[in-house]
Motif scaffolding. Structure first.
Motif, PDB file in Angstrom:
ATOM      1  N   SER A  87       0.833  -1.193   0.000  1.00 10.43           N
ATOM      2  CA  SER A  87       0.000   0.000   0.000  1.00 10.43           C
ATOM      3  C   SER A  87       0.873   1.251   0.000  1.00 10.43           C
ATOM      4  CB  SER A  87      -0.934  -0.027   1.215  1.00 10.43           C
ATOM      5  OG  SER A  87      -1.844   1.044   1.180  1.00 10.43           O
ATOM      6  N   PRO A  89       2.308   4.713   2.944  1.00  6.38           N
ATOM      7  CA  PRO A  89       2.479   5.067   4.354  1.00  6.38           C
ATOM      8  C   PRO A  89       1.155   5.457   5.033  1.00  6.38           C
ATOM      9  CG  PRO A  89       4.188   6.079   3.026  1.00  6.38           C
ATOM     10  CD  PRO A  89       3.189   5.494   2.067  1.00  6.38           C
ATOM     11  N   ALA A  90       1.052   5.137   6.305  1.00  2.00           N
ATOM     12  CA  ALA A  90      -0.164   5.399   7.088  1.00  2.00           C
ATOM     13  C   ALA A  90      -0.539   6.876   7.100  1.00  2.00           C
ATOM     14  CB  ALA A  90       0.021   4.890   8.519  1.00  2.00           C
ATOM     15  N   LYS A  91       0.442   7.762   7.032  1.00  6.80           N
ATOM     16  CA  LYS A  91       0.153   9.206   7.036  1.00  6.80           C
ATOM     17  C   LYS A  91      -0.719   9.580   5.834  1.00  6.80           C
ATOM     18  CE  LYS A  91       2.376  11.508  10.391  1.00  6.80           C
ATOM     19  NZ  LYS A  91       1.943  12.675  11.135  1.00  6.80           N
ATOM     20  N   LYS A  93      -3.041   7.682   4.499  1.00  3.60           N
ATOM     21  CA  LYS A  93      -4.405   7.270   4.860  1.00  3.60           C
ATOM     22  C   LYS A  93      -5.030   8.299   5.803  1.00  3.60           C
ATOM     23  CE  LYS A  93      -7.970   4.446   5.209  1.00  3.60           C
ATOM     24  NZ  LYS A  93      -9.177   5.219   5.145  1.00  3.60           N
ATOM     25  N   GLN A  94      -4.251   8.792   6.754  1.00  2.04           N
ATOM     26  CA  GLN A  94      -4.760   9.820   7.659  1.00  2.04           C
ATOM     27  C   GLN A  94      -5.131  11.095   6.887  1.00  2.04           C
ATOM     28  OE1 GLN A  94      -1.310   9.577  10.383  1.00  2.04           O
ATOM     29  NE2 GLN A  94      -2.853   9.475  12.015  1.00  2.04           N
TER      30      GLN A  94
END
Length: 184
Positions: A87, A89-91, A93-94
């Motif tokens: 996918s 980085p989580a940032k 998604k945030q």
């Protein structure tokens, strides 16, 4: 205005290098959003209640919606996100959760279908991967689906360099080929 959303964290990020090559070919003012520098609020019941109340009141000038307003006003969007764990980085998604705002970036039609409210006519998704990007749907496909189905951005392009860390691969040649293939 070109909105450049940078989800890269490494100083010598190959994804950032590829995105910078794209930006050199685009014309216009660039506004940078470095996700690493943003401290996103924790999604909690309190946060969601506040957000829902603001949306219900059409209080879209609240600071909570600053990123969504900026995204909706951009003419062109560039997202630079390395391919991590199938996918991104989580940032990122945030960030997506912060910009998905009913009444700013999209609305629902009477039939219950999302309709985009964003000005952009083009979104570029830039990524690099040490191995193969399999399947594209987990990173790029997710962003493409949101852009087309929710934001109203119909022209979505993938720019990628993959296989950079495969044993025997010529990472420089792969990067140079990816940069040379960028067309706007």
């Amino acid at each position: 205005m070109i909105l450049y959303i940078d989800a890269c964290v490494r100083e010598n990020s190959r994804t950032k290098r590829l995105a910078d090559a794209l930006l050199e070919k685009l014309s216009g003012e660039v506004r940078y959003v470095k996700l690493e520098d943003i401290s996103f609020e924790t999604t909690s019941e309190e946060y969601l209640t506040k957000r829902e109340n603001l949306i219900e009141q059409c209080a879209f000038d609240d600071k909570m919606f600053e990123l969504a307003r900026q995204f909706a006003k951009a003419d062109t969007i560039v997202i630079a996100a390395p391919y991590w764990d199938l996918s991104f980085p989580a940032k990122l998604k945030q960030y997506i959760e912060a910009i998905n705002v009913l009444g700013i970036t999209f609305l629902y039609t009477p039939e219950g279908m999302p309709k985009g409210m964003c000005k952009a006519d083009k979104l570029y998704y830039v990524t690099t991967a040490g191995g193969p990007v399999v399947p594209d749907e987990y990173g790029y496909g997710y962003i493409k689906a949101l852009a087309e189905s929710y934001y109203g951005i119909k022209d979505v392009s993938l720019i990628k360099a993959s296989g950079l860390d495969v044993l025997g691969a010529d990472a420089d040649a792969i990067m140079n080929e990816a940069i040379a293939s960028i067309s706007v």
